[in-house]
Design an enzyme around this catalytic site. Sequence first.
Site, PDB file in Angstrom:
ATOM      1  N   GLU A   1     -30.636  32.673  16.313  1.00 36.69           N
ATOM      2  CA  GLU A   1     -31.494  32.461  17.481  1.00 36.69           C
ATOM      3  C   GLU A   1     -30.875  31.472  18.471  1.00 36.69           C
ATOM      4  O   GLU A   1     -30.890  31.695  19.681  1.00 36.69           O
ATOM      5  CB  GLU A   1     -32.880  31.986  17.046  1.00 36.69           C
ATOM      6  CG  GLU A   1     -33.619  32.926  16.115  1.00 36.69           C
ATOM      7  CD  GLU A   1     -33.597  34.379  16.551  1.00 36.69           C
ATOM      8  OE1 GLU A   1     -33.523  34.645  17.757  1.00 36.69           O
ATOM      9  OE2 GLU A   1     -33.647  35.242  15.674  1.00 36.69           O
TER      10      GLU A   1
ATOM     11  N   HIS B   1     -30.017  46.122  18.178  1.00 41.01           N
ATOM     12  CA  HIS B   1     -29.776  45.639  16.823  1.00 41.01           C
ATOM     13  C   HIS B   1     -28.883  46.585  16.040  1.00 41.01           C
ATOM     14  O   HIS B   1     -28.263  46.187  15.053  1.00 41.01           O
ATOM     15  CB  HIS B   1     -31.105  45.429  16.084  1.00 41.01           C
ATOM     16  CG  HIS B   1     -31.936  44.341  16.670  1.00 41.01           C
ATOM     17  ND1 HIS B   1     -32.824  44.573  17.697  1.00 41.01           N
ATOM     18  CD2 HIS B   1     -31.999  43.019  16.399  1.00 41.01           C
ATOM     19  CE1 HIS B   1     -33.408  43.430  18.028  1.00 41.01           C
ATOM     20  NE2 HIS B   1     -32.926  42.478  17.254  1.00 41.01           N
TER      21      HIS B   1
END
Length: 775
Positions: free
Chosen positions: A387, A474
């Site tokens: 993140e 992703h």
Amino acid sequence: MNRQHTSVRRRRRAAALALTAASSLLALAVRPDSASAAPADLVPTRTVTGITASGNPVPARAGARIVSEPRSGALQAPLSPTRRAALVKSAGAAADATAKRLGLGARERLVVKDVAQDRDGTTHTRYERTYAGLPVLGGDLVVHLKDGRSTVSEAHRTAVAVPSVRPGIPAGAAAAKALAVSRKAAVTRSRAEGAPRLVVWAAGARPVLAWESVIGGVQRDGTPSELHVITDASSGKIASRYEGVETGTGTGQYVGTVPLSTTPSGSSYQLVDGDRAGHRTYDLNQGTSGTGTLFTDDNDVWGSGAQSDRQTAGVDVAYGAAATWDYYKEVFGRNGIRNDGVAAYSRAHYGNNYVNAFWQDSCFCMTYGDGSGNTHPLTALDVAAHEMSHGVTAATAGLTYSGESGGLNEATSDIFAAAVEFHENLAADVPDYLVGEKIDIRGTGAPLRYMDKPSKDGSSRDYWDSSLGGIDVHYSSGPANHFFYLLSEGSGAKTVNGVSYDSPTHDGLPVTGVGIENAAAIWYRALTTYMTSSTNYAGARVATLRAAGDLFGQYSPTYLAVADAWAAINVGDRIALGVNVAPVADQTSGVGQEVSLQVNAYTTNTGASLTYTATGLPEGLAIGDTGLISGVPVTPGTSDTTVTVTDSTGASVSAAFHWRIAYVYANSTRVDIPDVGPAVESPITITGRPGNASATTEVYVNIVHTYRGDLTVDLVGPDGTVYSLLNRSGGSADNVDQTFTVDASAQPVDGTWKLRVRDLASIDVGYIQQWRITP
């Protein structure tokens, strides 16, 4: 003071890793309908992977490791906030002169985003661009200045110009269209985040005046949404859309007993990291907005290791943030996510049963869900690193979170998640090349992603192909993750820290690893120095080769390993010592139509000149001194063509391909496709060709459209027979750029052939750019 279970005040080591600086190759042009690998600067065949002390090449060995240290001169110098601010100010003062030197238009201005400086004094200034005071999205660039000479890495290579800065549609209409797009993208509770702003959109085929709308809401899996919708301000067409909330995956594994840096507050302690600019960790208490409650404790002993103790997730999150901060600082000299010494903050316990974690640049924060049943928090070390690395990407290259650049954005976070794991080397979280290996979301014990062979997750791609930009980021991250694993560890079967890997290659040839530290150094320099917002896989190859050249020297074993690893995922080819020639795709040209085909070649022998020869060229074509094949073919047929390139040292290499000369007919007149409207047609009339068409008639279609799943595309023969080419397939991918083969043997060649296109769903629009038929 008792420090059982989890935390003591954190005291970190201060290690440093040397880095280094640049090179570029040539450009390969491949026909869009025949490409089999991502375009690359130069795509020759590599035959060696190392050099002996005497300078002689040594053969590749599967599983071997290239051992080398980066050059210290190209290492980015650590910058204090004061020094960085001074460099930014100086670059800002020179921005107008820089814009003029780069040949930008009179209405264009440069705005400094960031400045990095190497230890040898080279500066890399990253600029955003404006036009008539409007932000230019996709106009970012990096100016590299060394010894008074500058080069530039650009997202948009030419001066920006639009006919007018007066919008043809009002902001309200753009906002309404953006809301409709968000509903089509399955964003619930959609709402406009402020009024649309007027921008110039330069990431498309040509710059256009546009409205940028940001639509808030909730994505299908519960992740907040900040959907950016770009609407052409003249036509009202949707030019692009991308998600502003960048999501990741991780594990629910705790980091075990670890030190933490906390801050006393009266008689208690706060989870505020004073060693790292005051990074704060909050408990959202299952909420989905705000910051929640700052974690506090009465004795500075945090968590119990049990999920039922809310502090446990806070420990994982705080440690992960600290470890990631330290990694970037100790290894690259980076002072925080934005390199400005300012801390982000973290929020644990987001929502209910939320199986994800995400980075939001708008709040400069990381947020973590508690997983299925609120019993598997996604708070592992690799999640935190993932993140926070989204934040680093936003502060540097700003890779747009859609298409191929979105896949590279997501892969960058996976890459540095692995690098942080290896840097920390925790006993409780043994470093590996797996993502989410402990969370067990699927209930199978399998990780979420595998870097050594991404397709093992059932959705990710191992290799690049032309459809990659149309899938979820992703999964389009898979080839870049695979590249990084191969560059780090090499191909073939091996065991690393007790985990077995067996990484394949697209070309079937081995790759020799350079070690994760060197691989990460190359990716970091490419990201922060050469990549821009629109970098795709081919551009990433160029950027990492330049970075490897900076750090280890052009054509060093490490540099060549980078090219090998890209070739192994079908991006470009391997680089040979000596003459390299870009492979030429099989060609189809029209009788009587002008041909211009550039053969790209390069030699690694310094100062050597190149000579080009060719055999088997179709009648009417010839090759020039620069490798340009030109002329007008006169006779139908197929030739076996071989181009040979020789340098003045005698080194030589050849490229062979088939060249088909046929009757090719084309229509390049633009035809707009109305939204949920009647079918449109583009005709081609053929005369003077008796007989019937071929059973393998080729139809090349180039349609620009922002949602190809809306479209039906048909070929209509001269007698009215309809041949379906595309029937709403391809989902949300952009554009149709494809060659179709149909059995049209029942049709006469002479007559009018039509390409018929219809849009059957609302919002997205486009146009027929061109089509060709070879009957």
